[in-house]
Design a protein around this motif. Sequence first.
Motif, short mmCIF file in Angstrom:
data_model
loop_
_atom_site.label_atom_id
_atom_site.label_comp_id
_atom_site.label_asym_id
_atom_site.label_seq_id
_atom_site.Cartn_x
_atom_site.Cartn_y
_atom_site.Cartn_z
N UNK A 189 -21.74 48.62 -54.32
CA UNK A 189 -21.22 47.42 -53.67
C UNK A 189 -19.72 47.27 -53.94
N UNK A 190 -19.31 47.51 -55.17
CA UNK A 190 -17.90 47.40 -55.54
C UNK A 190 -17.07 48.45 -54.80
N UNK A 191 -17.57 49.66 -54.73
CA UNK A 191 -16.85 50.73 -54.03
C UNK A 191 -16.69 50.39 -52.56
N UNK A 192 -17.77 49.90 -51.93
CA UNK A 192 -17.69 49.55 -50.51
C UNK A 192 -16.73 48.39 -50.26
N UNK A 193 -16.70 47.43 -51.16
CA UNK A 193 -15.76 46.31 -51.03
C UNK A 193 -14.33 46.83 -51.11
N UNK A 194 -14.08 47.72 -52.07
CA UNK A 194 -12.73 48.28 -52.19
C UNK A 194 -12.35 49.08 -50.95
N UNK A 195 -13.29 49.84 -50.39
CA UNK A 195 -13.01 50.58 -49.15
C UNK A 195 -12.69 49.62 -48.01
N UNK A 196 -13.49 48.57 -47.87
CA UNK A 196 -13.29 47.62 -46.79
C UNK A 196 -11.94 46.92 -46.93
N UNK A 197 -11.55 46.63 -48.14
CA UNK A 197 -10.28 45.96 -48.39
C UNK A 197 -9.10 46.89 -48.14
N UNK A 215 -6.68 53.48 -44.15
CA UNK A 215 -6.48 54.62 -45.05
C UNK A 215 -6.33 55.92 -44.26
N UNK A 216 -6.27 57.02 -44.95
CA UNK A 216 -6.02 58.32 -44.30
C UNK A 216 -7.11 58.71 -43.32
N UNK A 217 -8.37 58.49 -43.68
CA UNK A 217 -9.45 58.88 -42.76
C UNK A 217 -9.48 57.99 -41.52
N UNK A 218 -9.18 56.71 -41.67
CA UNK A 218 -9.09 55.82 -40.52
C UNK A 218 -7.97 56.27 -39.60
N UNK A 263 -15.65 61.16 -29.45
CA UNK A 263 -16.08 60.45 -30.65
C UNK A 263 -16.48 61.40 -31.78
N UNK A 264 -17.16 62.49 -31.45
CA UNK A 264 -17.57 63.44 -32.49
C UNK A 264 -16.35 64.06 -33.17
N UNK A 265 -15.34 64.38 -32.39
CA UNK A 265 -14.11 64.96 -32.96
C UNK A 265 -13.41 63.95 -33.86
N UNK A 266 -13.39 62.68 -33.45
CA UNK A 266 -12.75 61.63 -34.26
C UNK A 266 -13.46 61.45 -35.59
N UNK A 267 -14.80 61.41 -35.54
CA UNK A 267 -15.57 61.25 -36.78
C UNK A 267 -15.41 62.48 -37.67
N UNK A 268 -15.40 63.66 -37.06
CA UNK A 268 -15.22 64.90 -37.83
C UNK A 268 -13.87 64.91 -38.54
N UNK A 269 -12.82 64.50 -37.85
CA UNK A 269 -11.49 64.50 -38.50
C UNK A 269 -11.44 63.47 -39.62
N UNK A 303 -14.01 62.46 -41.50
CA UNK A 303 -14.80 62.99 -42.63
C UNK A 303 -14.05 64.12 -43.32
N UNK A 304 -13.39 64.97 -42.54
CA UNK A 304 -12.62 66.07 -43.13
C UNK A 304 -11.48 65.55 -43.99
N UNK A 305 -10.88 64.45 -43.58
CA UNK A 305 -9.78 63.86 -44.36
C UNK A 305 -10.28 63.36 -45.71
N UNK A 306 -11.52 62.92 -45.76
CA UNK A 306 -12.07 62.44 -47.03
C UNK A 306 -12.17 63.53 -48.09
N UNK A 307 -12.18 64.77 -47.69
CA UNK A 307 -12.33 65.88 -48.64
C UNK A 307 -11.11 66.03 -49.54
N UNK A 308 -9.96 65.61 -49.09
CA UNK A 308 -8.73 65.81 -49.85
C UNK A 308 -8.71 65.06 -51.17
#
Length: 97
Positions: free
Chosen positions: A3-11, A15-18, A31-37, A39-44
């Motif tokens: 819950x804390x992690x999700x609140x911090x993400x929402x706040x 960010x980079x993935x958005x 849409x699939x390409x946008x979601x893929x990019x 998710x790929x950004x989250x790996x960094x």
Amino acid sequence: MLDTIFILYADHEFNASTFAARVTASTLAGMYAAVTSAVATLKGPLHGGANEESMKMLEEIGTPDRAESWLMKNWGRKRRSWDSVTAFTKKAIHVCR
């Protein structure tokens, strides 16, 4: 803890993935390409990987009473004022336990 992690993400809002998803979607790549990019950004290590490093740090500190000494040992040369950083770290350790 999640819950804390999700609140911090929402706040965090824009960010980079958005950003990656919005740029990809704006090219009409689909849409699939946008979601893929996104998710790929989250790996960094400076975005999604930063969470892993934060958890490693909290596990290494262990208890709230060790937070200040750990911070001074590891980051003492980089920062002078520890009041807000120490308070946040102690709260994070309580949340993660």
